[in-house]
Scaffold this active site. Structure first.
Site, PDB file in Angstrom:
ATOM      1  N   TRP A 102       0.826  -1.219   0.000  1.00  0.00           N
ATOM      2  CA  TRP A 102       0.000   0.000   0.000  1.00  0.00           C
ATOM      3  C   TRP A 102       0.855   1.261   0.000  1.00  0.00           C
ATOM      4  CZ3 TRP A 102      -4.093  -1.322  -2.091  1.00  0.00           C
ATOM      5  CH2 TRP A 102      -4.732  -2.526  -1.783  1.00  0.00           C
ATOM      6  N   ASP A 172      -2.365   6.280   6.383  1.00  0.00           N
ATOM      7  CA  ASP A 172      -3.311   5.321   5.810  1.00  0.00           C
ATOM      8  C   ASP A 172      -3.679   4.363   6.930  1.00  0.00           C
ATOM      9  OD1 ASP A 172      -4.661   3.323   4.513  1.00  0.00           O
ATOM     10  OD2 ASP A 172      -3.128   2.949   2.981  1.00  0.00           O
ATOM     11  N   LYS A 196     -12.727  -2.454   5.730  1.00  0.00           N
ATOM     12  CA  LYS A 196     -12.015  -3.284   6.700  1.00  0.00           C
ATOM     13  C   LYS A 196     -12.679  -3.176   8.073  1.00  0.00           C
ATOM     14  CE  LYS A 196      -8.906  -3.579   3.327  1.00  0.00           C
ATOM     15  NZ  LYS A 196      -7.962  -2.682   2.693  1.00  0.00           N
TER      16      LYS A 196
END
Ligand SMILES: *Cc1c(COP(=O)(O)O)cnc(C)c1O
Length: 363
Positions: A102, A172, A196
């Site tokens: 990511w 993030d 999530k």
């Protein structure tokens, strides 16, 4: 009906109480005679939904008044571009800690808008740890400093936050937001895809400090400029109404469970059960260094690919689903977000014990 214990990394398990509440309101939301999916996003019912969602989120995270909350679309991945567009505007240089897939994507997007200084990377160690940081390598004039607080794929987590001084810290938090208390004022911007630990896919949460809004260059498309999204309170166009409603139900659920302190207590308890088992097991192993282990995503391996496959298949048959590791790392991964009950983790451990005994008897 049997609900599975779903260990998916995302879209992921939602609290059963939340799903039941949504089910009970599906055909007729608050005497409107309509489902939330059918309500006008400018009507009083939906305005009530989005306002309560924001208020509850502010309460549970303790978001200070000088931060805006945005309910957006495009996933965390669009933020990899929107953040540099809006924030990479002075020195056009940023610092980044490279901790996995990511941040790799965030680096590649940010490079389209300026210079990315990688202050540390754990790539050489297959991202099984958070690299040590040397503040001497931080850029004093960076427009911001980007980290991914929890690495969903590799199961690592920042144990302590870097001290970036006046340089805004951008995080993030897609896979660990709401899993434990955070001190929001330490960050310039926090973002997370909802699928999530917040709610269904299709919603992206951005929490941004006021002074970082309003610097996008002229010519920035309307929907990519935080300024417009802040001014229109996430309603420049039709927002992802149903996903916002579901997220609101999750925030309300967290509040009623006792907030983020209680989420943290449960998450620590669940993760400890699983890691303790992995550390004692003669078959399964955790590849992640102890001090960097995630509370949310727990990768594990047997060291034998065929055996991993057999394990995943048999676990699926036992209603323990989506345990396959990310395609780039293999092995297994159990994602144990807020909504995964302790009983799910216990069932997984019992299954792993039985599998281990069965394999020991086979040799
Ligand atoms: C899942 C995930 C993403 C990508 O989210 P999308 O909403 O699919 O764009 C980004 N960062 C982290 C840490 C993730 O876990």
């Amino acid at each position: 009906m049997t609900r599975a214990f779903n260990f998916s990394a995302g879209p992921a398990v939602l609290p059963e109480e939340v799903l039941k509440k949504a089910q009970s309101e599906l055909l007729d939301y608050d005497h409107s005679g309509m489902s939330v999916m059918e309500l006008s996003h400018r009507g009083k019912e939906f305005m009530g939904i989005i306002e309560k969602a924001e208020k509850d989120l502010r309460d549970i995270m303790g978001i200070p008044k000088n931060y805006r909350v945005l309910f957006l679309q495009g996933g965390a991945s669009l933020q990899f571009a929107m953040i540099p567009i809006n924030l990479m505007t002075k020195s056009k240089k940023i610092d980044m800690v490279h901790t996995g897939q990511w941040t790799k994507k965030a680096i590649s997007e940010a490079k389209k808008f300026g210079t990315v200084n990688i202050v540390a990377s754990s790539e050489g160690r297959n991202f099984t740890e958070i690299p040590a940081l040397d503040p001497a390598k931080f850029s004093k004039d960076a427009d911001y400093f980007h980290i991914c607080t929890n690495n969903t794929i590799y199961g690592t987590k920042f144990a302590t936050l870097p001290d970036t001084g006046d340089v805004p810290l951008v995080a993030d938090m897609s896979s660990n937001i709401l899993s434990e208390p955070v001190d929001v004022k330490k960050f310039g911007l926090i973002f997370a895809g909802a699928q999530k630990n917040i709610g269904p896919a299709g919603l992206t949460l951005v929490i941004v400090r006021d002074d970082l809004v309003g610097h996008a260059p002229a010519g920035t498309p309307t929907l990519l400029d935080y300024k417009n999204l802040v001014e229109e309170e996430s309603m420049c166009n039709t927002p992802p109404c149903f996903a916002i409603y579901m997220a609101g139900l999750v925030f309300d659920w967290i509040k009623k469970q006792g907030g983020l302190t209680e989420m943290q207590r449960r998450n620590q308890e669940k993760a400890k059960l699983l890691y303790d088992f992995l550390d004692e097991s003669s078959l399964f192993d955790s590849p992640v260094k102890k001090e960097y282990r995630s509370l949310m995503n727990v990768p594990f391996i047997t060291g034998n690919e065929e055996l991993d496959e057999k394990f995943i298949r048999e676990a699926g048959d036992a209603n323990l689903t989506t345990l396959k590791g990310h395609r780039t790392v293999g092995g297994m991964r159990a994602s144990i977000y807020n909504a995964m009950p302790k009983a799910g983790v216990e069932a997984l451990i019992d299954f792993m014990k039985a599998f281990e005994e069965q394999e020991a008897a086979n040799v």
